[in-house]
Motif scaffolding. Structure first.
Motif, PDB file in Angstrom:
ATOM      1  N   ARG A 150       0.818  -1.217   0.000  1.00 15.43           N
ATOM      2  CA  ARG A 150       0.000   0.000   0.000  1.00 15.43           C
ATOM      3  C   ARG A 150       0.849   1.263   0.000  1.00 15.43           C
ATOM      4  O   ARG A 150       1.922   1.293   0.589  1.00 15.43           O
ATOM      5  N   LEU A 194       1.829   4.995   1.152  1.00 16.39           N
ATOM      6  CA  LEU A 194       1.796   5.652   2.463  1.00 16.39           C
ATOM      7  C   LEU A 194       0.766   6.777   2.439  1.00 16.39           C
ATOM      8  O   LEU A 194       0.721   7.593   1.526  1.00 16.39           O
ATOM      9  N   LYS A 195      -0.093   6.783   3.475  1.00 20.76           N
ATOM     10  CA  LYS A 195      -1.127   7.825   3.537  1.00 20.76           C
ATOM     11  C   LYS A 195      -0.793   8.788   4.656  1.00 20.76           C
ATOM     12  O   LYS A 195      -0.577   8.360   5.795  1.00 20.76           O
ATOM     13  N   LEU A 196      -0.804  10.091   4.331  1.00 22.87           N
ATOM     14  CA  LEU A 196      -0.540  11.101   5.349  1.00 22.87           C
ATOM     15  C   LEU A 196      -1.850  11.730   5.787  1.00 22.87           C
ATOM     16  O   LEU A 196      -2.633  12.179   4.964  1.00 22.87           O
ATOM     17  N   GLY A 197      -2.066  11.738   7.089  1.00 19.68           N
ATOM     18  CA  GLY A 197      -3.282  12.349   7.611  1.00 19.68           C
ATOM     19  C   GLY A 197      -3.027  13.799   7.981  1.00 19.68           C
ATOM     20  O   GLY A 197      -2.005  14.365   7.608  1.00 19.68           O
ATOM     21  N   HIS A 220       4.775  16.825   3.839  1.00 18.37           N
ATOM     22  CA  HIS A 220       5.793  16.054   3.131  1.00 18.37           C
ATOM     23  C   HIS A 220       6.731  17.011   2.429  1.00 18.37           C
ATOM     24  O   HIS A 220       6.298  17.835   1.642  1.00 18.37           O
ATOM     25  N   THR A 240       0.393   6.129  14.359  1.00 14.30           N
ATOM     26  CA  THR A 240       0.769   5.335  13.197  1.00 14.30           C
ATOM     27  C   THR A 240      -0.154   4.129  13.108  1.00 14.30           C
ATOM     28  O   THR A 240      -0.412   3.478  14.115  1.00 14.30           O
ATOM     29  N   ASP A 241      -0.659   3.886  11.922  1.00 14.15           N
ATOM     30  CA  ASP A 241      -1.452   2.674  11.709  1.00 14.15           C
ATOM     31  C   ASP A 241      -0.738   1.828  10.658  1.00 14.15           C
ATOM     32  O   ASP A 241      -0.747   2.144   9.473  1.00 14.15           O
ATOM     33  N   LYS A 283      -3.036   0.064   7.855  1.00 12.52           N
ATOM     34  CA  LYS A 283      -3.511   0.893   6.746  1.00 12.52           C
ATOM     35  C   LYS A 283      -2.375   1.665   6.099  1.00 12.52           C
ATOM     36  O   LYS A 283      -2.601   2.447   5.184  1.00 12.52           O
ATOM     37  N   ASN A 284      -1.182   1.512   6.640  1.00 11.20           N
ATOM     38  CA  ASN A 284      -0.013   2.228   6.140  1.00 11.20           C
ATOM     39  C   ASN A 284      -0.234   3.737   6.167  1.00 11.20           C
ATOM     40  O   ASN A 284       0.047   4.442   5.207  1.00 11.20           O
ATOM     41  N   SER A 285      -0.794   4.228   7.291  1.00 16.73           N
ATOM     42  CA  SER A 285      -1.047   5.658   7.371  1.00 16.73           C
ATOM     43  C   SER A 285      -0.490   6.226   8.665  1.00 16.73           C
ATOM     44  O   SER A 285      -0.279   5.516   9.638  1.00 16.73           O
ATOM     45  N   TRP A 324      -0.620  10.046  11.086  1.00 11.89           N
ATOM     46  CA  TRP A 324      -1.231  11.379  11.224  1.00 11.89           C
ATOM     47  C   TRP A 324      -0.981  11.922  12.621  1.00 11.89           C
ATOM     48  O   TRP A 324      -0.484  11.200  13.488  1.00 11.89           O
TER      49      TRP A 324
END
Lengths: 233, 252
Positions: A27, A29-32, A37, A53-54, A57-59, A61
Motif C-alpha cells: 500500500r 503511504l497515507k498522510l493524515g 511532506h 501510526t497505523d 492501513k499504512n497511514s 497522522w
C-alpha cells in the motif's frame, strides 16, 4: 491494539523517528492531518499533538484538538414557523461568487428549492440548479406581498395543469381579465404576489385566499373574479 | 541578579478565540489570542498566502509607534514559521495584550517612550507561539526567544541572561535573539554599543539557552539532573503543550 504503544507527542518541526513511519510492502503511504511532506522523503509535523501510526492501513497522522475549519457561510431560512430553520449556502445562487453573493437582510424572502431533506438534519436549500448553474426563476423575491395558503392549495397551484387537475382557475381568470402580476408558490403554503399596482396584488391575493378558505369550485371562482374586478374599477 | 522565577503558561483559556495563551516570565505577563484562518478584508488579502496580523497592546495606555514597531518585528518573524501558503487570501490574527511589566518599566515615562521596547519581545514571541500551538495552526517549527544584556563592571564586560529592568538600564548593549526549533537564528535585534566579538558571545550564550534540549530530547523523561541551571525554554514549551494535548486527548 498494536498502534496504542506508538503514540508520541510532537511539536511542529520535530523530527519523526524512522521507526514510526509505516512501511507497507504494497500500500501507498497515507498522510493524515498535521503532517507535511518535504520532497524527497522528509515528513514534518505542522501542529502539536500525538503522532499516531497505523501499520495496517499504512497511514500516519497527528491527532490534536481544536483548530478552525473555514466553511461556507449560510443564510438561515424559515420554511414554516414550527420547523427548525433550513440552511441556504450564500453561494447557492445564480452567478454567486464570494464577491458577488446576494446581500439578503433579515426578513428577506427567497424562492428556493429543498435540495437536502433528511430526517435527522436541518434541511438545505438552493436557489440555483446544480446541473445547469441557472436560477430557473429561483432567487430572492423583492417587493410584492406574501400570503399564507393551505398546503393543499399550494399543491394544486403547483400542478402542471392546475385548471384541469387542480380545479383552480382564479389566476388564469384574473390574467385574462387584464391584470398583470407575477406569483411564486411555495410548497410550504406561501403565495407571493407581485405587480406594478398594489391593487392588483391585493386582488390576486384575496382571490386565491377566498378560493382556498371557501372551497370554491371553478364556476364560483370565475364569479368571484368578476366580482373583484368590478369592485376594483 | 537575574530573574530566577520559572516561566508559567496557561493554554486555551479564552473560549471565544481559536487559540489562546497567557505567559509570564521575567516580570512580564502577556495574554495572547489567535484567530484564524478567517476571511480577510478584500483590500488586505494576499493572493497566495495568509496575512499575519499582529496586534500588540501595552499594559497602560493605547499603543503607539513603539507597539507598531514590535508588531512589525513579530509579524516578520512569525510569518516565516507559520505555513502561510496553506491559507491563501485569509487572515491570521494574533492579539497580544501585555498585562504586567517589570517594576521600573514606566518610571521615567518620557525617556522610555522614546526607546524601543525590546525587552518585552521574548515574552511576546513566546506567547504568540503558545497561542498558535493552542490554535493548531500549521507551522514549520516552533521558536524560543531570549534577551541578554552586556554590563560592564569594574572595566570588565560580561553577559547577563534575562536581565532585570534595572540591569537593562545600566547595560552597555541589549540583545534579543530567537531561534527556531531547528536551531536556526530567526530574529536578532540589538541596541547600544558593542563589538563584533561581543555579539558573537551573545549569540553563543543565547544559542545555549534556546537550543539546549534538542540533544537530550529523546531521553527527556530520565534527564532531569544534568541540565543547565537557567530555564530551558524549549523544554518549557514542549511540556506545556504536551500537558495540554494529553488533557485534550484524555479519551484515548
Amino acid at each position: 491494539m498494536a498502534t496504542q504503544a506508538e503514540r508520541v507527542f510532537v511539536l511542529p518541526g520535530d523530527e519523526i523517528p524512522a521507526s514510526l513511519i509505516p512501511s507497507h510492502p504494497k500500500r501507498a503511504l497515507k498522510l493524515g492531518p498535521g503532517l507535511r511532506h518535504m520532497p524527497p522523503s522528509e515528513l514534518i509535523p505542522t501542529v502539536a499533538g500525538e503522532l499516531v501510526t497505523d501499520h495496517k492501513k499504512n497511514s500516519i497522522w497527528v491527532e490534536y484538538n481544536g483548530g478552525r475549519r473555514p466553511g461556507p457561510e449560510y443564510y438561515y431560512v424559515t420554511i414554516t414557523d414550527y420547523n427548525p430553520n433550513a440552511i441556504l449556502p450564500q453561494l447557492a445562487f445564480e452567478m454567486a461568487t464570494k464577491k458577488t453573493r446576494p446581500q439578503l437582510t433579515h426578513g428577506a424572502l427567497v424562492y428556493a428549492r429543498v435540495c437536502l431533506a433528511n430526517r435527522h438534519m436541518d434541511p438545505e436549500l438552493e436557489c440555483v440548479s446544480p446541473t445547469t448553474g441557472k436560477a430557473d426563476g429561483l432567487g430572492p423575491l423583492v417587493g410584492g406581498m406574501l400570503y399564507d395558503i393551505s398546503l393543499g392549495m399550494a399543491r394544486r397551484l403547483l400542478m402542471r395543469k392546475s385548471v384541469e387537475e387542480g380545479k383552480v382557475a382564479v389566476l388564469e381568470e384574473l390574467g385574462s381579465a387584464g391584470l398583470a402580476f407575477e406569483t411564486a408558490v411555495g410548497r410550504n403554503g406561501k403565495l407571493w404576489v407581485n405587480s406594478e399596482s398594489v391593487k392588483t396584488v391585493l386582488i390576486v391575493g384575496r382571490a386565491v385566499k377566498e378560493t382556498d378558505d371557501d372551497k370554491l369550485g371553478v364556476e364560483q371562482q370565475k364569479k368571484l373574479v368578476r366580482k373583484l374586478i368590478k369592485e376594483m374599477s | 541578579m537575574t530573574v530566577t522565577t520559572e516561566p508559567e503558561a496557561l493554554l486555551s483559556h479564552l473560549h471565544k478565540a481559536d487559540g489562546s495563551a497567557t505567559y509570564s516570565y521575567a516580570g512580564y505577563t502577556v495574554i495572547g489570542a489567535v484567530n484564524g484562518p478567517i476571511e480577510a478584508q478584500k483590500r488586505d488579502e494576499l493572493p497566495e498566502e495568509a496575512i499575519i496580523d499582529v496586534v500588540v497592546r501595552p499594559a497602560a495606555g493605547v499603543g503607539g509607534t513603539r507597539e507598531r514597531h514590535l508588531e512589525s518585528l513579530l509579524q516578520s518573524t512569525l510569518r516565516q514559521i507559520i505555513l502561510v501558503n496553506n491559507f491563501p487570501r485569509t487572515l491570521i490574527q494574533i492579539i497580544l495584550q501585555i498585562t504586567v511589566t517589570p517594576e521600573n518599566e514606566y518610571v521615567n515615562g518620557k525617556l522610555v517612550q522614546a526607546n524601543v521596547n525590546l525587552p518585552v519581545v521574548p515574552a511576546l514571541l513566546q506567547t504568540a507561539i503558545l497561542s498558535l500551538l493552542s490554535a493548531s495552526l500549521p507551522m514549520t517549527a516552533t521558536l524560543t526567544s531570549t534577551c541578554l544584556a552586556i554590563i560592564s563592571e569594574d572595566g570588565q564586560r560580561h553577559i547577563v541572561k534575562t536581565p532585570t529592568a534595572r540591569q537593562i538600564e545600566q547595560s552597555q548593549s541589549f540583545h534579543v535573539l530567537a531561534f527556531t526549533s531547528q536551531n536556526e537564528l530567526i530574529l536578532a535585534e540589538s541596541e547600544g554599543a558593542f563589538t563584533m566579538k561581543e555579539w558573537d558571545d551573545v549569540y553563543s550564550a543565547a544559542y545555549r539557552q534556546c537550543c539546549t534540549t534538542a540533544a537530550t530530547d529523546d531521553a527527556d523523561t530520565l534527564m532531569d539532573e544534568g541540565l543547565p541551571t537557567d530555564t530551558d525554554l524549549r523544554r518549557f514549551i514542549r511540556s506545556t503543550v504536551e500537558q495540554k494535548t494529553a488533557s485534550d486527548l484524555y479519551w484515548k
